[in-house]
Design a protein around this motif. Structure first.
Motif, PDB file in Angstrom:
ATOM      1  N   ARG A  14      -6.016   6.120  -4.009  1.00 18.04           N
ATOM      2  CA  ARG A  14      -6.192   4.821  -4.032  1.00 18.04           C
ATOM      3  C   ARG A  14      -5.831   4.438  -2.666  1.00 18.04           C
ATOM      4  O   ARG A  14      -5.244   4.888  -1.672  1.00 18.04           O
ATOM      5  CB  ARG A  14      -5.120   4.086  -4.997  1.00 18.04           C
ATOM      6  N   ILE A  15      -6.235   2.992  -2.356  1.00 25.05           N
ATOM      7  CA  ILE A  15      -5.859   2.262  -1.236  1.00 25.05           C
ATOM      8  C   ILE A  15      -4.574   1.825  -1.100  1.00 25.05           C
ATOM      9  O   ILE A  15      -4.285   0.895  -2.178  1.00 25.05           O
ATOM     10  CB  ILE A  15      -7.102   1.012  -0.829  1.00 25.05           C
ATOM     11  N   ASN A  16      -3.748   2.165  -0.420  1.00 22.96           N
ATOM     12  CA  ASN A  16      -2.152   1.535  -0.469  1.00 22.96           C
ATOM     13  C   ASN A  16      -1.566   1.552   0.947  1.00 22.96           C
ATOM     14  O   ASN A  16      -2.184   2.368   1.716  1.00 22.96           O
ATOM     15  CB  ASN A  16      -1.444   2.112  -1.313  1.00 22.96           C
ATOM     16  N   LYS A  17      -0.669   1.095   1.104  1.00 19.85           N
ATOM     17  CA  LYS A  17       0.076   1.334   2.574  1.00 19.85           C
ATOM     18  C   LYS A  17       0.342   2.731   3.025  1.00 19.85           C
ATOM     19  O   LYS A  17       0.302   2.915   3.996  1.00 19.85           O
ATOM     20  CB  LYS A  17       1.202   0.475   2.539  1.00 19.85           C
ATOM     21  N   TYR A  18       0.384   3.474   1.834  1.00 19.59           N
ATOM     22  CA  TYR A  18       0.817   5.026   2.279  1.00 19.59           C
ATOM     23  C   TYR A  18      -0.132   5.812   2.406  1.00 19.59           C
ATOM     24  O   TYR A  18      -0.387   6.636   3.588  1.00 19.59           O
ATOM     25  CB  TYR A  18       1.744   5.702   1.245  1.00 19.59           C
ATOM     26  N   THR A  19      -1.518   5.640   1.707  1.00 20.88           N
ATOM     27  CA  THR A  19      -2.608   6.465   2.152  1.00 20.88           C
ATOM     28  C   THR A  19      -2.997   5.654   3.530  1.00 20.88           C
ATOM     29  O   THR A  19      -3.750   6.930   4.312  1.00 20.88           O
ATOM     30  CB  THR A  19      -3.652   6.269   1.189  1.00 20.88           C
ATOM     31  N   LEU A  20      -3.315   4.490   3.612  1.00 28.73           N
ATOM     32  CA  LEU A  20      -3.637   4.024   5.308  1.00 28.73           C
ATOM     33  C   LEU A  20      -2.546   4.426   6.127  1.00 28.73           C
ATOM     34  O   LEU A  20      -3.126   4.713   7.223  1.00 28.73           O
ATOM     35  CB  LEU A  20      -3.695   2.817   4.887  1.00 28.73           C
ATOM     36  N   GLY A  21      -1.330   4.545   5.812  1.00 28.29           N
ATOM     37  CA  GLY A  21      -0.180   4.867   6.759  1.00 28.29           C
ATOM     38  C   GLY A  21      -0.611   6.341   7.234  1.00 28.29           C
ATOM     39  O   GLY A  21      -0.386   6.536   8.576  1.00 28.29           O
ATOM     40  N   LYS A  22      -0.821   6.967   6.223  1.00 28.44           N
ATOM     41  CA  LYS A  22      -0.950   8.509   6.572  1.00 28.44           C
ATOM     42  C   LYS A  22      -2.245   8.692   7.341  1.00 28.44           C
ATOM     43  O   LYS A  22      -2.517   9.466   8.176  1.00 28.44           O
ATOM     44  CB  LYS A  22      -1.250   9.287   5.184  1.00 28.44           C
ATOM     45  N   ASN A  23      -3.364   7.835   7.041  1.00 29.64           N
ATOM     46  CA  ASN A  23      -4.614   7.969   8.124  1.00 29.64           C
ATOM     47  C   ASN A  23      -4.257   7.603   9.351  1.00 29.64           C
ATOM     48  O   ASN A  23      -4.676   8.319  10.336  1.00 29.64           O
ATOM     49  CB  ASN A  23      -5.643   6.732   7.471  1.00 29.64           C
ATOM     50  N   THR A  24      -3.558   6.375   9.485  1.00 25.25           N
ATOM     51  CA  THR A  24      -3.271   5.763  10.717  1.00 25.25           C
ATOM     52  C   THR A  24      -2.148   6.834  11.584  1.00 25.25           C
ATOM     53  O   THR A  24      -2.224   7.085  12.786  1.00 25.25           O
ATOM     54  CB  THR A  24      -2.550   4.602  10.813  1.00 25.25           C
ATOM     55  N   GLN A  25      -1.130   7.459  10.944  1.00 27.87           N
ATOM     56  CA  GLN A  25      -0.432   8.755  11.695  1.00 27.87           C
ATOM     57  C   GLN A  25      -1.121   9.847  11.962  1.00 27.87           C
ATOM     58  O   GLN A  25      -0.999  10.116  13.277  1.00 27.87           O
ATOM     59  CB  GLN A  25       0.587   9.053  10.711  1.00 27.87           C
ATOM     60  N   GLY A  26      -2.182  10.294  11.275  1.00 28.46           N
ATOM     61  CA  GLY A  26      -3.117  11.332  11.708  1.00 28.46           C
ATOM     62  C   GLY A  26      -3.920  10.883  12.877  1.00 28.46           C
ATOM     63  O   GLY A  26      -4.071  11.575  13.786  1.00 28.46           O
ATOM     64  N   LEU A  27      -4.335   9.587  12.763  1.00 31.80           N
ATOM     65  CA  LEU A  27      -5.445   9.273  13.879  1.00 31.80           C
ATOM     66  C   LEU A  27      -4.474   8.840  15.315  1.00 31.80           C
ATOM     67  O   LEU A  27      -4.949   9.180  16.413  1.00 31.80           O
ATOM     68  CB  LEU A  27      -5.810   7.867  13.716  1.00 31.80           C
TER      69      LEU A  27
END
Length: 572
Positions: A61-74
């Motif tokens: 799902r799209i949420n602050k944690y999945t997007l946060g993980k994306n952004t940390q990896g990026l």
């Protein structure tokens, strides 16, 4: 319930996640096994348009944690890719529910990792983000959007230094970095000094670039004669397009008031997708009232546009993406060669599932037509990979177009202006946009396309789509509607098979789950699972010669019958 899914869900009950998230996950564990399964059975994946999914708790799902993980990896990847530099990132977001909040989360994570962030102060069109990446000399760009998906969706598109979306090898490398992380590795502790809010300065630069690329001085005295109806479908385009049209000199612009205000619930339409005729219903009604020459509607993030123009009987007629693309490309090529001596390095761009008429059009002008996979990131890659060639314009069947290379994604802002310019020039000559299309059919052949999208939701839907593609490969069709299949292009294996000889050649395009059948009568049928929605799409293209304008109706009836026969045989 699968014990592995239960364990994945229970991990979200730890202190890594906030109490609201923990409570929602516990509710799913206690009383909603089906939704728990859908939310955790896999990690949300990058597709043709980045990461897109339903908002909610869970790894799928799209949420602050999945997007946060994306952004940390990026963030980790940016530091590795640009050692000794301070990476810079531009962030935009659309009108969807939670987009502003999620964009701030993404900005916070980047800033926590000492990355310089340029965050738009309010919603902006996706093409402006693509422009801003280059304009601000950024290493990367993010836009929070789910394009034209239903209201429950949101998404996360990643752009690179050239302003185009991620392509190999960066995409797989970044995904690998993201997948290597646990959620407790995400740094949400923002460093506000690294975040700069941007707005009017970038807006003005983007507007000026759109006017430079999409308007033409010789039409200045004719724009008062054109009446335009425009609807943003509750999306971001209202922040830019009216100002661009005004800047070009269009005064008779009528906006559908009921759809002017951005709203992530899209209250006046079933789907905010200009590919769907129903989405433009209110605009068409207003256009009849105002006797408009053209109707234009854009999707929520303003990268796609749908248009309607007056046909030979004076009635408003919706055009599909292929038709719009062909007229726009011919207009740009004709204008280019009228004002410039060709250098032999010009090219246009399109995709493997768009109309073959683009190839025919390119050949008539003596330019190259480069074809890529679905998605404008591949057209952007063409420009990046061939810096010594001059890109004129290009598009794809899904209602997207790009004028020149100042934006490296489909751009409904400049394409809207271009469509109005075509109407203006045609009207000044006693013709019309529709007549231009008809003339092209007589000159190059009548090409007609049809798209069928079968929605297959959830786990069972994904399996059904997978099995359909397996069946088409393992039991290939030999005839379709009485036409012999003479070639099968399989982009998953990168092989093109000549069925009459049994010989095959390599396809020099990145692998993708696409299968295209070609028949001995020039028909083409493509099957492709969507990269952004739970759908499998079937694209049909047929063509025939039209010797005169008077022949067009009878030829179209013949092509419609052929499409109906193909759809029936395929069970569509």
């Amino acid at each position: 319930m699968n014990s592995e899914i239960i364990e994945k869900a229970k991990a979200w009950l730890s202190s890594t996640f906030d109490s609201a998230t923990q409570n929602e996950v516990q509710k799913l564990i206690d009383a909603n096994a089906d939704e728990l399964n859908e939310s955790f059975y896999k990690n949300l994946e990058f597709g043709t348009g980045g990461m897109r999914g339903i908002m909610g708790v869970g790894t799928n799902r799209i949420n602050k944690y999945t997007l946060g993980k994306n952004t940390q990896g990026l963030s980790n990847y940016l530091k590795e890719a640009f050692p000794g530099e301070t990476p810079k990132v531009a962030i935009a977001y659309d009108c969807r529910n939670n987009s502003k909040e999620l964009a701030q989360v993404v900005a916070d994570v980047f800033s926590a990792n000492d990355i310089k962030v340029f965050l738009f102060s309010d919603l902006r069109p996706t093409p402006e983000l693509s422009f801003a990446v280059k304009h601000l000399d950024c290493h990367c760009g993010i836009v929070l959007t789910a394009s034209h998906n239903p209201p429950e969706y949101n998404g996360y598109k990643v752009y690179w230094q050239d302003g185009g979306q991620l392509v190999p090898p960066q995409d797989s490398e970044i995904v690998a970095e993201i997948e290597s992380l646990d959620y407790d590795a995400v740094n949400f502790s923002a460093k506000k000094e690294h975040i700069t809010y941007i707005d009017k300065d970038v807006d003005q630069a983007f507007i000026e670039a759109s006017l430079k690329n999409g308007s033409f001085a010789e039409l200045d005295k004719h724009r008062d004669d054109v009446t335009i109806v425009f609807t943003p479908l509750h999306g971001t385009s209202v922040t830019i397009i009216p100002e661009v049209l005004e800047g070009a000199g269009y005064k008779n612009v009528h906006i559908v008031e009921e759809q002017r205000t951005p709203n992530g619930n899209f209250p006046t339409v079933k789907s905010p997708n200009p590919e769907e005729p129903e989405a433009l219903k209110m605009a068409l009604e207003l256009a009849e009232e105002k006797n408009a020459d053209i109707v234009i509607g854009t999707d929520p993030d303003c990268d796609r546009l749908g248009i309607a123009v007056r046909n030979n009987k004076g009635k408003l007629q919706l055009l599909n993406g292929n038709q719009t693309m062909v007229v726009m490309t011919d207009f740009l090529l004709d204008l280019y060669f009228s004002n410039n001596k060709p250098k032999g390095n010009e090219f246009i761009g399109s995709t493997i599932v768009s109309t073959p008429m683009m190839d025919v059009l390119a050949e008539s002008y003596g330019v190259e037509c480069k074809l890529g996979l679905t998605g404008f990131k591949w057209i952007a890659k063409m420009i990046k990979d061939h810096p010594n060639q001059n890109f004129i314009g290009g598009g794809e069947e899904s209602f997207g177009y790009m004028v020149g290379d100042f934006v490296r994604d489909k751009d409904a802002v400049t394409a809207t202006l271009l469509a109005c310019e075509i109407v203006t020039k045609a009207k000044s000559e006693g013709a019309s946009f529709f007549k231009k299309l008809q003339d092209l059919y007589v000159k190059h052949g009548f090409y007609k396309e049809d798209l069928t999208s079968l929605v297959k939701k959830g786990i069972s839907g994904a399996e059904e789509i997978k099995q359909t593609m397996i069946d088409l490969r393992e039991n290939p069709l030999t005839t379709i509607n009485g036409e012999q299949v003479v070639q099968i292009d399989d982009y998953a294996s990168s092989k093109s098979l000549k069925t009459t000889t049994g010989t095959s050649v390599d396809i020099d395009i990145p692998k993708s789950n696409v299968l295209i059948y070609h028949t001995d009568q020039g028909s083409r049928i493509a099957a492709r699972p969507s990269g952004t929605e739970p759908k499998i799409k079937f694209y049909i293209s047929v063509n025939d010669e039209a010797k005169s304008l008077e022949d067009l109706n009878s030829v179209e009836e013949k092509l419609d019958a052929k499409i109906a026969g193909i759809r029936k045989e395929l069970g569509l």
